[in-house]
Enzyme design. Sequence first.
Site, short mmCIF file in Angstrom:
data_model
loop_
_atom_site.label_atom_id
_atom_site.label_comp_id
_atom_site.label_asym_id
_atom_site.label_seq_id
_atom_site.Cartn_x
_atom_site.Cartn_y
_atom_site.Cartn_z
N GLY A 10 -11.51 -8.75 21.08
CA GLY A 10 -11.22 -9.85 22.04
C GLY A 10 -10.98 -9.35 23.25
O GLY A 10 -10.66 -8.24 23.35
N ASP A 36 -13.96 -6.20 10.98
CA ASP A 36 -13.11 -5.43 10.21
C ASP A 36 -12.01 -6.12 9.32
O ASP A 36 -11.50 -5.48 8.33
CB ASP A 36 -12.38 -4.23 11.04
CG ASP A 36 -13.42 -3.64 11.88
OD1 ASP A 36 -14.41 -3.30 11.44
OD2 ASP A 36 -12.99 -3.36 13.25
N ALA A 62 -7.66 -15.06 17.37
CA ALA A 62 -7.73 -16.33 17.23
C ALA A 62 -9.08 -17.10 17.47
O ALA A 62 -9.82 -16.46 17.90
CB ALA A 62 -6.78 -16.90 18.50
N THR A 103 -0.44 -20.40 23.70
CA THR A 103 -1.46 -20.96 24.84
C THR A 103 -0.60 -22.11 25.56
O THR A 103 0.20 -22.67 25.01
CB THR A 103 -2.77 -21.63 24.27
OG1 THR A 103 -3.41 -22.30 25.42
CG2 THR A 103 -2.53 -22.54 23.06
N ASP A 104 -1.07 -22.35 26.99
CA ASP A 104 -0.41 -23.37 27.78
C ASP A 104 -0.92 -24.76 26.97
O ASP A 104 -0.33 -25.73 27.46
CB ASP A 104 -1.24 -23.36 29.11
CG ASP A 104 -2.60 -23.13 29.06
OD1 ASP A 104 -2.96 -22.66 28.32
OD2 ASP A 104 -2.98 -23.42 30.37
N TYR A 127 -7.25 -27.37 19.25
CA TYR A 127 -7.09 -26.37 19.42
C TYR A 127 -5.58 -26.16 19.66
O TYR A 127 -4.79 -25.23 19.34
CB TYR A 127 -7.80 -25.80 20.98
CG TYR A 127 -7.34 -24.23 21.43
CD1 TYR A 127 -7.64 -22.90 20.40
CD2 TYR A 127 -6.81 -24.12 22.51
CE1 TYR A 127 -7.32 -21.89 21.15
CE2 TYR A 127 -6.38 -22.85 23.09
CZ TYR A 127 -6.63 -21.76 22.40
OH TYR A 127 -6.11 -20.67 22.78
N LYS A 131 -2.59 -24.11 17.61
CA LYS A 131 -1.81 -22.91 18.00
C LYS A 131 -0.36 -23.32 18.15
O LYS A 131 0.38 -22.43 17.73
CB LYS A 131 -2.21 -22.66 19.60
CG LYS A 131 -3.52 -22.30 19.67
CD LYS A 131 -3.94 -20.86 19.23
CE LYS A 131 -3.25 -19.68 19.95
NZ LYS A 131 -3.46 -18.07 19.47
N TRP A 152 -5.46 -19.44 30.60
CA TRP A 152 -6.65 -19.05 31.59
C TRP A 152 -6.87 -17.60 31.92
O TRP A 152 -7.09 -17.13 32.99
CB TRP A 152 -6.41 -19.77 33.13
CG TRP A 152 -6.18 -21.33 33.33
CD1 TRP A 152 -6.07 -22.06 32.10
CD2 TRP A 152 -6.57 -22.10 34.21
NE1 TRP A 152 -5.66 -23.41 32.56
CE2 TRP A 152 -6.31 -23.17 34.04
CE3 TRP A 152 -7.04 -21.62 35.58
CZ2 TRP A 152 -6.53 -24.28 34.69
CZ3 TRP A 152 -7.32 -22.77 36.55
CH2 TRP A 152 -7.05 -24.07 36.29
N1 LIG Z 1 -8.76 -16.96 26.54
C1 LIG Z 1 -8.05 -17.82 27.15
O1 LIG Z 1 -8.27 -18.51 28.16
C2 LIG Z 1 -6.54 -18.13 26.62
C3 LIG Z 1 -5.48 -18.94 27.25
C4 LIG Z 1 -4.38 -19.18 26.46
C5 LIG Z 1 -4.16 -18.07 25.34
N2 LIG Z 1 -4.98 -17.61 24.93
C6 LIG Z 1 -4.63 -16.90 23.57
O2 LIG Z 1 -4.57 -15.58 23.88
C7 LIG Z 1 -4.81 -14.98 22.56
C8 LIG Z 1 -5.86 -13.76 22.98
O3 LIG Z 1 -7.21 -14.78 23.39
P1 LIG Z 1 -8.54 -13.74 24.08
O4 LIG Z 1 -8.83 -14.38 25.32
O5 LIG Z 1 -8.42 -12.45 24.10
O6 LIG Z 1 -9.46 -14.39 22.95
P2 LIG Z 1 -10.87 -14.05 22.48
O7 LIG Z 1 -11.39 -12.95 23.58
O8 LIG Z 1 -11.68 -14.99 22.18
O9 LIG Z 1 -10.70 -12.90 21.14
C9 LIG Z 1 -10.31 -13.69 19.85
C10 LIG Z 1 -10.65 -12.57 18.95
O10 LIG Z 1 -10.16 -13.08 17.79
C11 LIG Z 1 -11.18 -12.96 16.84
N3 LIG Z 1 -11.26 -13.69 15.89
C12 LIG Z 1 -11.38 -15.03 15.71
N4 LIG Z 1 -11.44 -15.27 14.17
C13 LIG Z 1 -10.74 -14.27 13.43
C14 LIG Z 1 -10.49 -14.08 12.10
N5 LIG Z 1 -10.70 -15.19 11.39
N6 LIG Z 1 -10.02 -13.03 11.90
C15 LIG Z 1 -9.93 -11.92 12.74
N7 LIG Z 1 -10.36 -12.02 14.07
C16 LIG Z 1 -10.85 -13.20 14.55
C17 LIG Z 1 -12.42 -13.20 17.52
O11 LIG Z 1 -13.65 -12.46 17.05
P3 LIG Z 1 -15.11 -13.14 17.30
O12 LIG Z 1 -15.20 -13.41 18.50
O13 LIG Z 1 -15.93 -12.25 16.44
O14 LIG Z 1 -14.81 -14.30 16.40
C18 LIG Z 1 -12.34 -12.44 18.97
O15 LIG Z 1 -12.57 -11.02 18.86
C19 LIG Z 1 -5.40 -15.92 21.48
O16 LIG Z 1 -4.26 -16.18 20.79
C20 LIG Z 1 -5.76 -17.28 22.60
O17 LIG Z 1 -5.41 -18.40 21.81
C21 LIG Z 1 -6.28 -17.48 25.34
#
Ligand SMILES: NC(=O)c1ccc[n+]([C@@H]2O[C@H](COP(=O)([O-])OP(=O)(O)OC[C@H]3O[C@@H](n4cnc5c(N)ncnc54)[C@H](OP(=O)(O)O)[C@@H]3O)[C@@H](O)[C@H]2O)c1
Length: 297
Positions: A10, A36, A62, A103-104, A127, A131, A152
């Site tokens: 991710g 993996d 996530a 998350t926010d 969501y 969380k 974001w």
């Molecule tokens: N993106 C945002 O805007 C945002 C905002 C606030 C907080 N966050 C938080 O920040 C953190 C990182 O977010 P990110 O943006 O890096 O998210 P991301 O790019 O969607 O990465 C999340 C990763 O988790 C993997 N995943 C999903 N289900 C899984 C499972 N059962 N076992 C193992 N891996 C799994 C996904 O793989 P697949 O894609 O292959 O399913 C993806 O590679 C998360 O906790 C998210 O809730 C994100």
Amino acid sequence: MRWMVTGAGGQLGRCLVRRLEAESRHCLAVAPAHADLDLSDRGSLCEILERERPDVVANAAAFTFVDRCETEPELAHRINAEAPGVLAEECEGRGIRLVHVSTDYVFDGRARSPYAEGDPPAPTSEYGRSKLEGERRVEAANPSALILRTSWVFGPGRNFVATIVHAAGARRASGTGEPLRVVDDQFGSPTYADDLAGWTIRLVEGEASGVYHLANRGIATWWEVAREALDRGGFSDLAIERVATSEFPRPAPRPAWSVLDCRKADEAGIRRRGWREALAAYLESDDSPLRALGEMR
Ligand SMILES: NC(=O)c1ccc[n+]([C@@H]2O[C@H](COP(=O)([O-])OP(=O)(O)OC[C@H]3O[C@@H](n4cnc5c(N)ncnc54)[C@H](OP(=O)(O)O)[C@@H]3O)[C@@H](O)[C@H]2O)c1
């Protein structure tokens, strides 16, 4: 320090992996992507923890498809709530430090001053609820865990900035002058995944625990983020229409105002740059969505 990073495919996971590989004070023991390790598979998780014996686990995995969480709440609960709770228990039992990311969207967005760590959460989406439950399970099982709430996020992978840049590229390729339409009544703080990865490592080095808010400085609407990305990306001629959230119905409600108060992190010595500077760094990086557009710009 030996690290394990989950969700290594991710946005945040990839940035953490790169930074840990580049820093001599740290060692990346293992970084399973989703293929993996399914985080909800306790047996496989324990096998990796036993084999690799990390000092720190950073959980960047996530289920982040916010709208899909509305229609697949059981899956959201399993990945965002149950799995972090199990991970926290397994880390606690082995004396492994845990960093968990939240998350926010745990806030309802009705505030008009930045949310501090102690403000009462009130998520309005599946969501956000999943969380928040994840945070609670992590805190209960592993009281010294570090929980980072961010907002974001843009970086290597699927994100709003990449979507906008691709849409702009498609408009240019097809020759249509049709403006993009982007909501201009949701406010938040955009965050560069690579900055977040760096701050995460610094907080772990400082032995931080408990909840911390982390985002780049400044407040923006999605329209402002889109405008900045397109101006910097050579699309300043492309119009973006400002629209209201009500004109863009989505399955999951979004907080209208979810700016995070990051003073606790600042006091811990974290240096946060503004979101415009961070966005410029992303657009100039190897991960930039502009690269795929090549000569088109
Ligand atoms: N993106 C945002 O805007 C945002 C905002 C606030 C907080 N966050 C938080 O920040 C953190 C990182 O977010 P990110 O943006 O890096 O998210 P991301 O790019 O969607 O990465 C999340 C990763 O988790 C993997 N995943 C999903 N289900 C899984 C499972 N059962 N076992 C193992 N891996 C799994 C996904 O793989 P697949 O894609 O292959 O399913 C993806 O590679 C998360 O906790 C998210 O809730 C994100």
